[in-house]
Structure formats: C-alpha cells, structure tokens
Write a protein that holds these residues in place. Structure first.
Motif, PDB file in Angstrom:
ATOM      1  N   ASP A 213       2.155  -0.584   7.166  1.00  0.00           N
ATOM      2  CA  ASP A 213       0.944  -0.070   7.815  1.00  0.00           C
ATOM      3  C   ASP A 213      -0.289  -0.084   6.903  1.00  0.00           C
ATOM      4  OD1 ASP A 213       1.824   1.935   6.137  1.00  0.00           O
ATOM      5  OD2 ASP A 213       1.350   3.565   7.536  1.00  0.00           O
ATOM      6  N   GLN A 214      -0.119  -0.337   5.607  1.00  0.00           N
ATOM      7  CA  GLN A 214      -1.274  -0.462   4.711  1.00  0.00           C
ATOM      8  C   GLN A 214      -1.560  -1.924   4.370  1.00  0.00           C
ATOM      9  OE1 GLN A 214      -3.250   2.220   3.806  1.00  0.00           O
ATOM     10  NE2 GLN A 214      -1.945   3.195   5.353  1.00  0.00           N
ATOM     11  N   GLY A 215      -0.754  -2.813   4.920  1.00  0.00           N
ATOM     12  CA  GLY A 215      -0.972  -4.242   4.665  1.00  0.00           C
ATOM     13  C   GLY A 215      -0.175  -4.776   3.489  1.00  0.00           C
ATOM     14  N   ARG A 216       0.770  -3.980   2.962  1.00  0.00           N
ATOM     15  CA  ARG A 216       1.599  -4.439   1.827  1.00  0.00           C
ATOM     16  C   ARG A 216       2.770  -5.257   2.347  1.00  0.00           C
ATOM     17  NH1 ARG A 216       1.336   1.667  -0.012  1.00  0.00           N
ATOM     18  NH2 ARG A 216       2.378   1.788   1.993  1.00  0.00           N
ATOM     19  N   ILE A 217       3.097  -6.326   1.638  1.00  0.00           N
ATOM     20  CA  ILE A 217       4.230  -7.153   2.047  1.00  0.00           C
ATOM     21  C   ILE A 217       5.488  -6.284   2.037  1.00  0.00           C
ATOM     22  CG2 ILE A 217       4.976  -7.990  -0.249  1.00  0.00           C
ATOM     23  CD1 ILE A 217       5.077 -10.830   1.009  1.00  0.00           C
ATOM     24  N   GLY A 245      -7.268  -1.808   0.487  1.00  0.00           N
ATOM     25  CA  GLY A 245      -7.191  -1.728  -0.982  1.00  0.00           C
ATOM     26  C   GLY A 245      -5.754  -1.651  -1.474  1.00  0.00           C
ATOM     27  N   ALA A 246      -4.777  -1.706  -0.558  1.00  0.00           N
ATOM     28  CA  ALA A 246      -3.365  -1.521  -0.950  1.00  0.00           C
ATOM     29  C   ALA A 246      -2.848  -2.698  -1.767  1.00  0.00           C
ATOM     30  CB  ALA A 246      -2.507  -1.357   0.303  1.00  0.00           C
ATOM     31  N   PHE A 247      -1.838  -2.403  -2.555  1.00  0.00           N
ATOM     32  CA  PHE A 247      -1.238  -3.402  -3.439  1.00  0.00           C
ATOM     33  C   PHE A 247       0.172  -3.716  -2.971  1.00  0.00           C
ATOM     34  CE2 PHE A 247      -4.201  -3.344  -7.100  1.00  0.00           C
ATOM     35  CZ  PHE A 247      -5.058  -2.351  -6.638  1.00  0.00           C
ATOM     36  N   ASP A 248       0.528  -4.997  -2.935  1.00  0.00           N
ATOM     37  CA  ASP A 248       1.919  -5.361  -2.685  1.00  0.00           C
ATOM     38  C   ASP A 248       2.773  -4.776  -3.810  1.00  0.00           C
ATOM     39  OD1 ASP A 248       1.243  -6.828  -0.452  1.00  0.00           O
ATOM     40  OD2 ASP A 248       1.381  -8.789  -1.421  1.00  0.00           O
ATOM     41  N   PRO A 249       4.040  -4.491  -3.537  1.00  0.00           N
ATOM     42  CA  PRO A 249       4.934  -4.025  -4.621  1.00  0.00           C
ATOM     43  C   PRO A 249       5.233  -5.202  -5.549  1.00  0.00           C
ATOM     44  CG  PRO A 249       6.144  -4.278  -2.559  1.00  0.00           C
ATOM     45  CD  PRO A 249       4.724  -4.612  -2.245  1.00  0.00           C
ATOM     46  N   LEU A 250       4.319  -5.424  -6.503  1.00  0.00           N
ATOM     47  CA  LEU A 250       4.302  -6.700  -7.224  1.00  0.00           C
ATOM     48  C   LEU A 250       5.573  -6.956  -8.029  1.00  0.00           C
ATOM     49  CD1 LEU A 250       0.578  -6.668  -8.401  1.00  0.00           C
ATOM     50  CD2 LEU A 250       1.553  -7.885  -6.445  1.00  0.00           C
ATOM     51  N   GLY A 251       5.995  -5.953  -8.829  1.00  0.00           N
ATOM     52  CA  GLY A 251       7.155  -6.171  -9.691  1.00  0.00           C
ATOM     53  C   GLY A 251       8.407  -6.459  -8.880  1.00  0.00           C
ATOM     54  N   ALA A 252       8.654  -5.637  -7.861  1.00  0.00           N
ATOM     55  CA  ALA A 252       9.875  -5.797  -7.061  1.00  0.00           C
ATOM     56  C   ALA A 252       9.834  -7.110  -6.275  1.00  0.00           C
ATOM     57  CB  ALA A 252      10.031  -4.611  -6.115  1.00  0.00           C
ATOM     58  N   ALA A 253       8.671  -7.423  -5.723  1.00  0.00           N
ATOM     59  CA  ALA A 253       8.564  -8.660  -4.931  1.00  0.00           C
ATOM     60  C   ALA A 253       8.717  -9.881  -5.837  1.00  0.00           C
ATOM     61  CB  ALA A 253       7.220  -8.700  -4.202  1.00  0.00           C
ATOM     62  N   ALA A 254       8.132  -9.822  -7.036  1.00  0.00           N
ATOM     63  CA  ALA A 254       8.246 -10.963  -7.954  1.00  0.00           C
ATOM     64  C   ALA A 254       9.703 -11.152  -8.372  1.00  0.00           C
ATOM     65  CB  ALA A 254       7.358 -10.749  -9.177  1.00  0.00           C
ATOM     66  N   ALA A 255      10.409 -10.042  -8.615  1.00  0.00           N
ATOM     67  CA  ALA A 255      11.819 -10.154  -9.028  1.00  0.00           C
ATOM     68  C   ALA A 255      12.640 -10.824  -7.927  1.00  0.00           C
ATOM     69  CB  ALA A 255      12.365  -8.760  -9.351  1.00  0.00           C
ATOM     70  N   LEU A 256      12.377 -10.392  -6.692  1.00  0.00           N
ATOM     71  CA  LEU A 256      13.083 -10.969  -5.541  1.00  0.00           C
ATOM     72  C   LEU A 256      12.801 -12.472  -5.434  1.00  0.00           C
ATOM     73  CD1 LEU A 256      14.791  -9.643  -3.353  1.00  0.00           C
ATOM     74  CD2 LEU A 256      12.693  -9.172  -2.065  1.00  0.00           C
ATOM     75  N   ASN A 394      -7.078   4.223   6.315  1.00  0.00           N
ATOM     76  CA  ASN A 394      -6.194   3.747   5.229  1.00  0.00           C
ATOM     77  C   ASN A 394      -5.942   4.847   4.210  1.00  0.00           C
ATOM     78  OD1 ASN A 394      -9.031   3.462   4.423  1.00  0.00           O
ATOM     79  ND2 ASN A 394      -8.256   2.476   2.580  1.00  0.00           N
ATOM     80  N   ASP A 395      -4.873   4.680   3.436  1.00  0.00           N
ATOM     81  CA  ASP A 395      -4.655   5.526   2.256  1.00  0.00           C
ATOM     82  C   ASP A 395      -5.616   4.995   1.202  1.00  0.00           C
ATOM     83  OD1 ASP A 395      -2.578   6.639   3.630  1.00  0.00           O
ATOM     84  OD2 ASP A 395      -1.021   5.468   2.596  1.00  0.00           O
ATOM     85  N   VAL A 396      -6.535   5.811   0.765  1.00  0.00           N
ATOM     86  CA  VAL A 396      -7.555   5.302  -0.160  1.00  0.00           C
ATOM     87  C   VAL A 396      -7.003   5.361  -1.593  1.00  0.00           C
ATOM     88  CG1 VAL A 396      -9.942   5.526  -0.950  1.00  0.00           C
ATOM     89  CG2 VAL A 396      -9.352   6.040   1.426  1.00  0.00           C
ATOM     90  N   VAL A 397      -6.357   4.272  -1.989  1.00  0.00           N
ATOM     91  CA  VAL A 397      -5.731   4.241  -3.317  1.00  0.00           C
ATOM     92  C   VAL A 397      -6.622   3.559  -4.347  1.00  0.00           C
ATOM     93  CG1 VAL A 397      -3.364   4.254  -2.455  1.00  0.00           C
ATOM     94  CG2 VAL A 397      -4.544   2.050  -2.777  1.00  0.00           C
ATOM     95  N   PHE A 398      -7.598   2.779  -3.860  1.00  0.00           N
ATOM     96  CA  PHE A 398      -8.427   2.028  -4.806  1.00  0.00           C
ATOM     97  C   PHE A 398      -9.877   2.065  -4.329  1.00  0.00           C
ATOM     98  CE2 PHE A 398      -9.304  -2.138  -7.163  1.00  0.00           C
ATOM     99  CZ  PHE A 398      -9.232  -1.561  -8.414  1.00  0.00           C
ATOM    100  N   THR A 399     -10.491   0.944  -4.085  1.00  0.00           N
ATOM    101  CA  THR A 399     -11.941   0.915  -3.856  1.00  0.00           C
ATOM    102  C   THR A 399     -12.342   0.657  -2.398  1.00  0.00           C
ATOM    103  OG1 THR A 399     -11.851  -1.426  -4.462  1.00  0.00           O
ATOM    104  CG2 THR A 399     -12.442   0.121  -6.199  1.00  0.00           C
ATOM    105  N   GLN A 400     -11.355   0.549  -1.508  1.00  0.00           N
ATOM    106  CA  GLN A 400     -11.661   0.167  -0.128  1.00  0.00           C
ATOM    107  C   GLN A 400     -11.416   1.332   0.838  1.00  0.00           C
ATOM    108  OE1 GLN A 400     -12.662  -2.785  -1.888  1.00  0.00           O
ATOM    109  NE2 GLN A 400     -12.454  -3.608   0.169  1.00  0.00           N
ATOM    110  N   VAL A 401     -12.297   1.433   1.842  1.00  0.00           N
ATOM    111  CA  VAL A 401     -12.144   2.465   2.873  1.00  0.00           C
ATOM    112  C   VAL A 401     -12.357   1.813   4.234  1.00  0.00           C
ATOM    113  CG1 VAL A 401     -13.005   4.684   3.749  1.00  0.00           C
ATOM    114  CG2 VAL A 401     -13.166   4.182   1.296  1.00  0.00           C
TER     115      VAL A 401
END
Ligand code: PLP
Length: 465
Positions: A213-217, A245-256, A394-401
């Motif tokens: 729901d935040q646009g993260r893979i 402003g959401a971030f994909d779960p980069l470390g876990a997705a990259a490992a996969l 959105n959950d405002v975690v970074f710079t986007q609203v």
C-alpha cells in the motif's frame, strides 16, 4: 609571418555580458523571498515577445543578456524558492551555483583524464565522497550524467551487458537480435523513466511485481516472479517512491534476486541520499549489496540542473557497455577515462558543482540537509492533516507527501486554487486510484516560515470550496 594582434583582451570582450548576467542573477535570487511561485506568463506570450526574424547583424553581448533576462523572467517558475514543492526538484546551494558558473567559463570537455586533469581530478574526488556518503563500494565506477533517467539507463546498460555475457552472448559483436531474452522485474510503482531506459536498451516492457500500500515491492511476489522464470534476469528496485517516498526492502530483495543469479539495479533518484543521514539510513538497509545504482545530484543534494550519478559495482560491465576507443583520443591506461562510464563522449564537467556542494556542506551538513527535508515534509503533512476534510494518504517516511481532500473533483479544485494562489507550488497527481496533491520537499532553503506559509495557503485553498 604576420602576427595577429589582438586589440581587445578576451577579458574585455566578456566583461560586459558577464557583469550584466551577474546583476540579473542577483536580482532573480533576491526576489525569491517574496516572489509568487508560478510563472506569470505562458510560453506563447513569451514567444510573442522573443520572436521576429533573426537580425541580420550582430548585437552587443551585454545587450543580448539584458534582452534575454528581461524577456524571460515573467516565464520563470520560482523553482529555487523555499516554497516550491513540485515534482522532485531541488534548489541550488551557493557554492554549487558558483562552481557551475566556473564550469561554464572553464568550458572543459571533461571526458579525458589527459586533456582536462583539473576538472577530472575534481570529479574523481567528488565521486569518492559520494560513494563514501552513500555507503556504496569504494571501488565502484561512478559517472556524471544528465539525470536519473540517464543514470538508470547507464546502470541498466551495464546490467544487460553482464547478464548476457554470463549467458555466453557477445552483445557488442552480435547485438540484441537472436540474444537470449533478458527478463526485467520491476516494482509495480517504479518510476516511468525505468521503462524509458528499458526502451532505449531494446529490452521491452518489464514484468511488474505487485507492490504494497506504500508502493514498495512485495518480497513474496518478487520471490514468486523470480521462481516463475529463468535465464538472464535483472531486478530493478526503488529507493524513494515519487508519491509516498517509500523504499523497497532493498537488502532482502537484493538477496532474493541474487539467489536467482539476477543483476540488481536501484533507482534512488532522490531517496538514495537517505544513506547519508545516520537517522534515516535504516530506510536503505542493504542497498550496498546491489550491483548498480542511479541517483541525482540535482534533487536532494541541490546542485544546479543537470546532474545525475550512475554507479556500477562491477566496473568491467559499464566500461564494456559505454567505453569508446578511437585513435585520435588519448586513453588513460590507469583508472580509465570519464567517457568510459557514461553514455556521452563529450560533456561538461557537471561533477564540479557536486564537489562544491559537498565541500560546502561537509558530512554533517549533508546529513542535516537530508534530515531537514524529511522534517519539513513531516511538518507539512501534519499541517495538511489538520485542515478540515484533508487526509494524508502515505506514511511520511522521507520527503514526499500525498494528500486528498475528499472526492477526486474536490482534490483537483483545491490543487487548482492552491496553484492560482501562488504562495506555494505543489503538484497534482494520481496515486492508488485517487487524485492527490503531491508535495516533494527537496530544496535546501525551505525553512519553518516557508512551511507555515505553504500550509496556510493549502488551508485557504481548501476553505474556498
Ligand atoms: C524515482 C525517480 N527515478 C527517476 C527519476 C528521473 O529523474 P530525472 O528527471 O533526473 O531524469 C525521478 C524524477 O523525479 C524519480 O523520482
């Protein structure tokens, strides 16, 4: 042999025009404090002022500058204003702006180490600082390109090169015709320029993996998509969704992805800079395990347009994809030349303003800048949430609203009234099947007063419906 005698020094030839430009720039920047943000004139009106047949003869350079600045200014959007929150557009730090002027005056074609050691040295130092600040591998290749679109293109070109080489296909000799199909998996909410870069590369439409729901893979969906196919594979992740402003779960997705032998590219146009902030670094956890990264300096870092950054962990791949060999060039036998890491042979030394921005801010200054942008985004979200009928989506975690004001029609009306008011600029968009008002806090100069004035403008725009 007759010697050519120069009666006017080069300095005199330039002085008038440069002095006039300096004056116009100072007045433009001084006007930022209370200028309305939207342009006052549209392109057609300005064309009418500027058009007419090309004069037969020359015009004095200083007069040309006056004509240009005078005619154009009504059509300029106050993008350097602290009350500008449109799209994802940074302002310009003072040292970066001045360094950009120097870059133009020096006019170095900064592709070869041999030819332009001054600007190449500055760019190489800037590259080391960027890798350090963003927590990326010290030995990675870094190239300065026009923006994140071309940085995505560069990273994905290296990806295509490597996965086809690994599949035993000589791309440079044989081209794409008859090559094994390259699978590209992207999050459903990747930026559209990823698709554009893939079109440039002849890789066609990517496979979209569902997002949350935040646009993260979604990791489960990525795992299923990886397992559903085989062959050369590229996974493109995102650090910073343009809406949430959401971030994909980069470390876990990259490992996969790596478990399936895929190349991992990260589009971090504005979000990768979270890595420079000890407070926000958790958002990109594991990003350093990817194979290539795209970011912009003209967004979060606040250098003038145009400046993107392409980083590739495995230098061989990008140099195979981008390197040029010609007998009339002077190739560097050591670290290699800048033109081996970017799509262009000739280019301005656009890394110089990056050096200047980083030197002005220092390590803690960059972290403070990133933190401040995120803090202002939070404050704007809180301010908008306090407006009757408004909802922050959105959950405002970074710079986007992203906010809505009830039904789509009302959100569009509020957005239109806000833009007409002119105090601030926030753009409209559509996210998760709703019309939204989008805010991107990207300008170093935004302060608490800008935030307060902008929220007050949103309140006014909302009350008038
Ligand atoms: C996530 C993301 N990727 C790529 C881009 C494209 O960047 P540029 O316009 O610098 O080419 C943007 C632009 O906003 C973006 O937000």
């Amino acid at each position: 042999m007759r010697q050519h005698v120069c009666v006017t020094s080069t300095d005199d030839v330039y002085t008038g025009a440069l002095d006039r430009a300096h004056e116009h720039v100072r007045s433009w920047l001084a006007g930022m404090a209370d200028r309305r943000v939207p342009p006052e004139a549209d392109t057609d009106m300005l064309r009418a002022r500027l058009s007419g047949p090309l004069p037969d003869g020359p015009t004095d350079p200083a007069e040309v500058v006056d004509l240009l600045a005078g005619a154009v200014e009504p059509g300029l959007m106050a993008m350097p204003s602290g009350r500008f929150f449109g799209w994802v557009i940074g302002g310009t730090l003072p040292a970066a702006l001045a360094a950009d002027w120097l870059t133009s005056a020096w006019d170095q074609n900064s592709g070869m180490r041999y030819a332009t050691p001054g600007t190449v040295a500055v760019e190489e130092v800037a590259a080391e600082w960027v890798l350090d600040l963003l927590g990326l591998p010290a030995g990675a290749d870094l190239g300065f390109v026009t923006g994140a679109t071309m940085a995505n293109f560069t990273g994905l070109a290296a990806a295509r090169q490597q996965v086809l080489t690994d599949a035993g296909w000589d791309l440079n000799r044989l081209g794409l015709t008859g090559a094994p199909r390259v699978r590209v998996l992207v999050g459903a909410e990747r930026h559209d320029t990823v698709d554009l870069a893939l079109r440039y590369l002849g890789l066609g439409e990517p496979t979209a993996v569902p997002a949350d729901d935040q646009g993260r893979i979604r990791l489960d969906a990525l795992g299923a998509a990886l397992a559903a196919g085989s062959g050369p594979t590229v996974v493109c992740l995102q650090a910073g969704n343009v809406h949430s402003g959401a971030f994909d779960p980069l470390g876990a997705a990259a490992a996969l992805a790596h478990e399936h032998g895929a190349w991992v590219h990260v589009d971090g146009a504005f979000g990768l800079w979270a890595a420079a902030s000890p407070r926000l670094r958790h958002l990109v956890a594991g990003h350093e395990t990817a194979d290539s990264w795209a970011t912009d300096a003209h967004k979060t870092l606040n250098v003038p347009y145009d400046c993107g950054i392409a980083v590739v962990a495995r230098p061989g791949a990008v140099r195979d994809a981008m390197g040029v060999h010609a007998s009339y060039l002077v190739h560097d036998e050591g670290p290699g030349d800048p033109f081996d890491r970017v799509p262009e042979l000739s280019r301005r030394a656009r890394g110089v303003p990056v050096w200047a921005a980083l030197r002005q801010l220092g390590r803690t200054g960059v972290a403070d800048l990133v933190d401040r942008l995120a803090r202002h985004a939070r404050a704007i979200a809180d301010g908008i949430a306090s407006v009757a009928g408004a909802e922050v989506l959105n959950d405002v975690v970074f710079t986007q609203v992203c906010a809505a004001f009830g039904a789509d029609g009302r959100t569009r009306d509020v957005t239109a009234r806000l833009i007409a008011d002119g105090t601030t600029w926030m753009s409209g968009s559509r996210w998760r099947d709703r019309d939204v008002l989008r805010v991107s806090v990207s300008n170093w100069s935004t302060d608490d007063a800008d935030v307060e004035a902008s929220v007050a403008a949103v309140r006014r725009a909302s009350q008038r419906s």
